[in-house]
Motif scaffolding. Sequence first.
Motif, PDB file in Angstrom:
ATOM      1  N   SER A   1       0.829  -1.207   0.000  1.00 10.24           N
ATOM      2  CA  SER A   1       0.000   0.000   0.000  1.00 10.24           C
ATOM      3  C   SER A   1       0.865   1.260   0.000  1.00 10.24           C
ATOM      4  O   SER A   1       0.531   2.252  -0.656  1.00 10.24           O
ATOM      5  CB  SER A   1      -0.923  -0.010   1.226  1.00 10.24           C
ATOM      6  OG  SER A   1      -1.833  -1.077   1.168  1.00 10.24           O
TER       7      SER A   1
ATOM      8  N   SER B   1       0.728   4.063  -2.892  1.00 13.10           N
ATOM      9  CA  SER B   1       0.397   5.447  -2.529  1.00 13.10           C
ATOM     10  C   SER B   1       1.301   6.453  -3.218  1.00 13.10           C
ATOM     11  O   SER B   1       0.944   7.630  -3.375  1.00 13.10           O
ATOM     12  CB  SER B   1       0.490   5.631  -1.007  1.00 13.10           C
ATOM     13  OG  SER B   1       1.833   5.530  -0.570  1.00 13.10           O
TER      14      SER B   1
ATOM     15  N   ARG C   1      -2.522  12.869  -7.324  1.00 13.06           N
ATOM     16  CA  ARG C   1      -2.386  13.750  -6.171  1.00 13.06           C
ATOM     17  C   ARG C   1      -3.729  14.178  -5.603  1.00 13.06           C
ATOM     18  O   ARG C   1      -3.855  14.429  -4.413  1.00 13.06           O
ATOM     19  CB  ARG C   1      -1.572  14.982  -6.555  1.00 13.06           C
ATOM     20  CG  ARG C   1      -0.115  14.669  -6.906  1.00 13.06           C
ATOM     21  CD  ARG C   1       0.659  15.939  -7.190  1.00 13.06           C
ATOM     22  NE  ARG C   1       2.058  15.643  -7.485  1.00 13.06           N
ATOM     23  CZ  ARG C   1       2.956  16.567  -7.767  1.00 13.06           C
ATOM     24  NH1 ARG C   1       2.615  17.862  -7.786  1.00 13.06           N
ATOM     25  NH2 ARG C   1       4.217  16.221  -8.038  1.00 13.06           N
TER      26      ARG C   1
ATOM     27  N   GLY D   1      -8.566  11.693  -2.569  1.00 13.04           N
ATOM     28  CA  GLY D   1      -8.844  11.967  -1.169  1.00 13.04           C
ATOM     29  C   GLY D   1      -8.588  10.781  -0.266  1.00 13.04           C
ATOM     30  O   GLY D   1      -8.292   9.667  -0.719  1.00 13.04           O
ATOM     31  N   LEU D   2      -8.719  11.006   1.036  1.00 12.31           N
ATOM     32  CA  LEU D   2      -8.432   9.970   2.023  1.00 12.31           C
ATOM     33  C   LEU D   2      -9.368   8.774   1.876  1.00 12.31           C
ATOM     34  O   LEU D   2      -8.936   7.622   1.964  1.00 12.31           O
ATOM     35  CB  LEU D   2      -8.544  10.556   3.436  1.00 12.31           C
ATOM     36  CG  LEU D   2      -8.329   9.559   4.593  1.00 12.31           C
ATOM     37  CD1 LEU D   2      -6.937   8.950   4.529  1.00 12.31           C
ATOM     38  CD2 LEU D   2      -8.572  10.243   5.933  1.00 12.31           C
ATOM     39  N   GLY D   3     -10.658   9.045   1.651  1.00 17.03           N
ATOM     40  CA  GLY D   3     -11.612   7.952   1.517  1.00 17.03           C
ATOM     41  C   GLY D   3     -11.276   7.022   0.365  1.00 17.03           C
ATOM     42  O   GLY D   3     -11.336   5.794   0.500  1.00 17.03           O
ATOM     43  N   LYS D   4     -10.913   7.606  -0.766  1.00 15.84           N
ATOM     44  CA  LYS D   4     -10.555   6.791  -1.925  1.00 15.84           C
ATOM     45  C   LYS D   4      -9.249   6.047  -1.698  1.00 15.84           C
ATOM     46  O   LYS D   4      -9.087   4.904  -2.138  1.00 15.84           O
ATOM     47  CB  LYS D   4     -10.446   7.678  -3.167  1.00 15.84           C
ATOM     48  CG  LYS D   4     -11.779   8.290  -3.600  1.00 15.84           C
ATOM     49  CD  LYS D   4     -11.620   9.180  -4.826  1.00 15.84           C
ATOM     50  CE  LYS D   4     -12.954   9.768  -5.235  1.00 15.84           C
ATOM     51  NZ  LYS D   4     -12.823  10.674  -6.412  1.00 15.84           N
ATOM     52  N   ARG D   5      -8.313   6.673  -1.004  1.00 12.28           N
ATOM     53  CA  ARG D   5      -7.049   6.001  -0.703  1.00 12.28           C
ATOM     54  C   ARG D   5      -7.278   4.782   0.209  1.00 12.28           C
ATOM     55  O   ARG D   5      -6.658   3.734   0.042  1.00 12.28           O
ATOM     56  CB  ARG D   5      -6.075   6.978  -0.036  1.00 12.28           C
ATOM     57  CG  ARG D   5      -5.511   8.029  -0.991  1.00 12.28           C
ATOM     58  CD  ARG D   5      -4.648   9.040  -0.257  1.00 12.28           C
ATOM     59  NE  ARG D   5      -4.100  10.037  -1.159  1.00 12.28           N
ATOM     60  CZ  ARG D   5      -2.900   9.959  -1.727  1.00 12.28           C
ATOM     61  NH1 ARG D   5      -2.110   8.926  -1.453  1.00 12.28           N
ATOM     62  NH2 ARG D   5      -2.469  10.895  -2.542  1.00 12.28           N
ATOM     63  N   LEU D   6      -8.178   4.942   1.176  1.00  6.59           N
ATOM     64  CA  LEU D   6      -8.499   3.828   2.059  1.00  6.59           C
ATOM     65  C   LEU D   6      -9.167   2.692   1.283  1.00  6.59           C
ATOM     66  O   LEU D   6      -8.910   1.509   1.549  1.00  6.59           O
ATOM     67  CB  LEU D   6      -9.410   4.302   3.193  1.00  6.59           C
ATOM     68  CG  LEU D   6      -8.777   5.258   4.220  1.00  6.59           C
ATOM     69  CD1 LEU D   6      -9.814   5.732   5.226  1.00  6.59           C
ATOM     70  CD2 LEU D   6      -7.619   4.578   4.936  1.00  6.59           C
TER      71      LEU D   6
END
Length: 236
Positions: free
Chosen positions: A85, A89, A94, A97-102
């Motif tokens: 991960s 990343s 760039r 957002g955080l939700g999509k990264r999670l």
Amino acid sequence: MRKQEFARGIRDGIPICLGYFSVSVAFGMTAVLAGMPLWAAVLISLTNLTSAGQFAGTNLMIAGGGMAELALTTLVINIRYFLMSLSVSQKVERGMGLGKRLAVAFGITDEIFAVSMQHPGELTAPYMAGLILTPVLGWTGGTLVGGAATSVMPPALSGALGIALYGMFIAVIIPPARQERSVLYTVLLAVAASLAFTCLPVLKKVGSGWSIIIITVAVSALMAWLFPRKEEEDAK
């Protein structure tokens, strides 16, 4: 453009989906034959997406293992996904957002990681959504098909398919064990340690979950010390 990225992710994920389907059929059969409800096996596949971790965790749940054993066993088996991960990343767009990264981190597996790292350019959210969605459907659908099939199969056939998991793992480890001495020694040492925890009176008192954790960590550490990777191997 975003739709094209999503379609490309789906296309790249189809081969992974097909491979996952066949393996998860074995998982569904194994879980249901061991007494787990079909809906529970499907829910596990939908929320985990990790073959080795699921098989080990399911066996612990069926055997009545504790929460600490389950958590640590899953952590040890799946800890490599942390590193994957972190690598992914560095390639995501760039603006993600955080939700999509999670969500992307949830869907990282060995095969999805390999495909995403070979993808040219940045990894967009639509592409990763397609790349992850297809294997998830294959993995979950295979579990459903495998678990449901046990109810219509003759008892003799469904019982014989219970060894499908072991045959699959043997097929996975034999080729590299024949090529790499370190892999061969790792397999032999892990088998010997498993037998010790099964047969020796002192070690038999250790729970199955804790034995998996101890064997995994101890054998991995010993083999990493005895067979360190050379710099020229890492450069290839």
